[in-house]
Design an enzyme around this catalytic site. Structure first.
Site, PDB file in Angstrom:
ATOM      1  N   PHE A 134       0.854  -1.186   0.000  1.00 16.39           N
ATOM      2  CA  PHE A 134       0.000   0.000   0.000  1.00 16.39           C
ATOM      3  C   PHE A 134       0.888   1.234   0.000  1.00 16.39           C
ATOM      4  O   PHE A 134       1.693   1.425   0.911  1.00 16.39           O
ATOM      5  CB  PHE A 134      -0.908   0.018   1.244  1.00 16.39           C
ATOM      6  CG  PHE A 134      -1.853   1.189   1.251  1.00 16.39           C
ATOM      7  CD1 PHE A 134      -3.093   1.114   0.631  1.00 16.39           C
ATOM      8  CD2 PHE A 134      -1.500   2.392   1.841  1.00 16.39           C
ATOM      9  CE1 PHE A 134      -3.961   2.200   0.602  1.00 16.39           C
ATOM     10  CE2 PHE A 134      -2.360   3.485   1.835  1.00 16.39           C
ATOM     11  CZ  PHE A 134      -3.598   3.387   1.205  1.00 16.39           C
ATOM     12  N   ASP A 219       9.302   2.705   1.672  1.00 17.03           N
ATOM     13  CA  ASP A 219       8.132   3.447   2.130  1.00 17.03           C
ATOM     14  C   ASP A 219       8.022   3.208   3.635  1.00 17.03           C
ATOM     15  O   ASP A 219       7.540   2.165   4.082  1.00 17.03           O
ATOM     16  CB  ASP A 219       6.895   2.941   1.381  1.00 17.03           C
ATOM     17  CG  ASP A 219       5.610   3.606   1.875  1.00 17.03           C
ATOM     18  OD1 ASP A 219       5.623   4.194   2.968  1.00 17.03           O
ATOM     19  OD2 ASP A 219       4.588   3.511   1.167  1.00 17.03           O
ATOM     20  N   LYS A 248       2.643   9.919   8.390  1.00 14.07           N
ATOM     21  CA  LYS A 248       1.947   9.519   9.599  1.00 14.07           C
ATOM     22  C   LYS A 248       2.527  10.165  10.865  1.00 14.07           C
ATOM     23  O   LYS A 248       2.275  11.322  11.126  1.00 14.07           O
ATOM     24  CB  LYS A 248       1.921   7.990   9.692  1.00 14.07           C
ATOM     25  CG  LYS A 248       1.017   7.381   8.626  1.00 14.07           C
ATOM     26  CD  LYS A 248       0.681   5.958   8.923  1.00 14.07           C
ATOM     27  CE  LYS A 248      -0.185   5.339   7.846  1.00 14.07           C
ATOM     28  NZ  LYS A 248      -1.591   5.673   7.978  1.00 14.07           N
TER      29      LYS A 248
HETATM   30  C1  LIG Z   1       2.940   2.408   3.923  1.00 16.80           C
HETATM   31  C2  LIG Z   1       2.034   3.532   3.535  1.00 16.80           C
HETATM   32  N1  LIG Z   1       2.345   4.288   2.482  1.00 16.80           N
HETATM   33  C3  LIG Z   1       1.590   5.328   2.107  1.00 16.80           C
HETATM   34  C4  LIG Z   1       0.443   5.654   2.797  1.00 16.80           C
HETATM   35  C5  LIG Z   1      -0.393   6.828   2.347  1.00 16.80           C
HETATM   36  O1  LIG Z   1      -0.267   7.857   3.258  1.00 16.80           O
HETATM   37  P1  LIG Z   1      -1.375   9.038   3.276  1.00 16.80           P
HETATM   38  O2  LIG Z   1      -2.661   8.408   3.704  1.00 16.80           O
HETATM   39  O3  LIG Z   1      -0.833  10.035   4.262  1.00 16.80           O
HETATM   40  O4  LIG Z   1      -1.437   9.584   1.898  1.00 16.80           O
HETATM   41  C6  LIG Z   1       0.066   4.887   3.908  1.00 16.80           C
HETATM   42  C7  LIG Z   1      -1.181   5.172   4.640  1.00 16.80           C
HETATM   43  O5  LIG Z   1      -1.747   4.346   5.315  1.00 16.80           O
HETATM   44  C8  LIG Z   1       0.879   3.796   4.293  1.00 16.80           C
HETATM   45  O6  LIG Z   1       0.588   3.022   5.344  1.00 16.80           O
END
Ligand SMILES: Cc1ncc(COP(=O)(O)O)c(C=O)c1O
Length: 392
Positions: A134, A219, A248
Site C-alpha cells: 500500500f 516506504d 503519519k
Molecule cells: C505504507 C504507507 N504508504 C503510504 C500511505 C499513504 O499515506 P497518506 O494516507 O498520508 O497519503 C500509507 C497510509 O496508510 C501507508 O501506510
C-alpha cells in the site's frame, strides 16, 4: 446524535463511519460528544505517535502559529531547515522534500526515481513493487500498490509497476530489466495486515539493487518515526535505502510527510517538484518537536518494551482463544483471528470504549500511541479477552 454538529449529509461518502463524533483527545484517550471515553489503539491510523494533543506538539504548534504559519515554499523558513537537518543526521540521507501526505511523498519518490532513470539509466522508469503493498491513493501510488481490490479501479492505471511477492528475492531479480529504475517496498506491510519483509531479505535486496545499479526505495510512512522501536524500520536490517518516505507519525497528528533521499539521487530541476503548503513552518515545527522526542534512545527503548509486552500478552490471548499468529514489530502488531470476525470485534470493542482496527476480515491491527502505558495495554487486552471469548 446531538444536533450541534450538522452537515452529515454534506460530507462526501467515502467510507462507512460509525455513529460517533469525537470532540477531544488526550494521550491514548478520545472523548465523544456524549462524553464517552475511548481507549484509542488506532490513533488516527498510526499518526498520533505521542498520543492525542501531546503537550509537546500543542506547544510547538501554538508557539509557531503565533509567529509564522506560512511564508510560501519558495522561501526558506526556520522549522523547515531544522527538521531537514534532524532527518539527515538521523537517517544518513542528506536531502528532504516535505509533503502534506504519505501518498504525495511516494508520488515524489516515483517522480524522483523516474527522473534519475532518465538521467542515469537510459530512460528506465519501471519500479518493481510488492503484491499486497500500500503506497497511497493518488493515481500513481494506487498503481504502485499491490492491493487486489484496486486492480480494476480508475483504469487506466499509471504503467510501470511490475509486482512480485514479498520476501522472494528471485522474483525481484527476475522482474528487473533494462527498464527498471528501482524497487519500492514497505519494511512492514501495514495496511495489508502487518506482514514484514525479513531483515535478511532487505539486506539481500540492498545488495541486489546496488549490484544492478538501481534504487532501493523504502516506504517508511507507517514504520518510520519510532513505530517499530527504531527511528526508522530499515535500522533493524542494518541497511540504508537510496530514497525513503515518511509520513503519519512525523507530524504527531498534523499533515506532514517527507521524501528523503541520498544526495546523488537528488536530480530534480527547478519546477519539477513543489506544492503550495509543502514544508510550511506550522507543520514542520510540530515535526521538529516529534522527531527530537522520538529519537531519544530511552523513548525508543520504551517503545520496544511496550511492544514486546503487548506482543507477549496477545500471544497468550491467542493461545487461550485458539487464534492465530501475532505479527509485527514494536507497536505495529497484528493478531490473526480464527475466522472473519475482525469487523464485528472492532464494532463491539468500540461499544465497550476501545478503538481497534481490522485491516483484513480475519485480523486485528494494533497501532497505539508510542507513549501508551502498560496499564492502558492491560485495559485494552481485558476487553479483547472478553470479546474473543464471546466470538468463539
Ligand atoms: C505504507 C504507507 N504508504 C503510504 C500511505 C499513504 O499515506 P497518506 O494516507 O498520508 O497519503 C500509507 C497510509 O496508510 C501507508 O501506510
Amino acid at each position: 446524535m446531538s444536533s450541534d454538529v450538522s452537515g452529515f449529509d454534506s460530507l462526501m461518502e467515502i467510507t462507512k463511519r460509525p455513529p460517533v463524533v469525537f470532540v477531544e483527545g488526550r494521550g491514548s484517550w478520545l472523548i465523544d460528544q456524549q462524553g464517552k471515553r475511548y481507549l484509542d489503539f488506532v490513533q488516527g491510523w498510526a499518526v498520533n505517535c505521542l498520543g492525542h494533543c501531546a503537550p509537546l506538539v500543542v506547544e510547538a504548534i501554538s508557539r509557531q502559529a503565533a509567529k509564522l504559519i506560512n511564508c510560501s515554499p519558495a522561501f526558506y523558513n526556520e522549522p523547515m531547515i531544522r527538521l531537514a537537518g534532524i532527518l539527515a543526521r538521523h537517517s544518513g540521507l542528506n536531502r528532504t522534500f516535505f509533503t502534506n501526505s504519505g501518498a504525495e511523498a511516494n508520488e515524489g519518490a516515483i517522480k524522483l526515481a523516474r527522473k534519475w532513470g532518465q538521467k542515469h539509466r537510459n530512460g528506465a522508469y519501471e519500479i518493481v513493487t510488492l503484491e499486497h503493498s500500500f503506497h497511497g491513493r493518488t493515481l500513481a501510488t494506487m498503481s504502485a500498490s499491490g492491493k487486489a481490490q484496486w486492480e480494476k479501479l480508475f483504469e487506466p492505471k499509471v504503467p510501470g509497476f511490475p509486482k512480485v511477492p514479498i520476501n522472494d528475492l528471485d522474483a525481484i531479480a527476475a522482474a528487473i530489466s533494462d527498464r527498471t529504475v528501482g524497487v519500492m517496498l514497505e519494511p512492514i506491510q501495514g495496511e495489508s495486515g502487518v506482514f514484514a519483509a525479513t531483515d535478511d531479505y532487505l539486506r539481500n535486496l540492498r545488495e541486489l539493487t546496488t549490484r544492478k545499479g538501481i534504487l532501493l526505495i523504502l516506504d517508511e510512512i507507517q514504520t518510520g518515526v519510532g513505530r517499530t522501536g527504531k527511528l526508522f524500520g530499515f535500522e533493524h536490517a542494518g541497511v540504508r535505502p537510496d530514497i525513503m518516505t515518511l509520513g503519519k507519525g512525523l507530524g504527531g497528528g498534523v499533515p506532514l510527510a517527507a521524501l528523503v533521499a541520498r544526495e546523488e539521487v537528488c536530480c530534480f530541476e527547478h519546477g519539477d517538484q513543489g506544492g503550495t503548503f509543502n514544508g510550511n513552518p506550522l507543520v514542520t515545527a510540530a515535526g521538529c518537536a516529534v522527531v527530537e522526542e522520538v529519537a531519544k534512545p530511552e523513548f525508543l527503548r520504551r517503545v520496544s518494551e511496550t511492544g514486546a509486552y503487548l506482543a507477549g500478552r496477545l500471544a497468550a490471548l491467542s493461545r487461550k482463544h485458539g487464534c492465530g499468529e501475532v505479527r509485527g514489530r514494536g507497536l505495529l502488531l497484528a493478531l490473526e483471528l480464527k475466522s472473519d470476525t475482525g469487523a464485528a470485534i472492532v464494532d463491539r470493542a468500540r461499544e465497550r470504549g476501545v478503538l481497534l482496527n481490522s485491516p483484513r476480515p480475519s485480523s486485528l491491527r494494533f497501532m497505539p500511541a508510542l507513549t501508551v502505558s502498560f496499564e492502558e495495554v492491560d485495559h485494552m487486552l481485558a476487553i479483547l479477552d472478553e470479546l474473543l471469548g464471546q466470538s468463539a
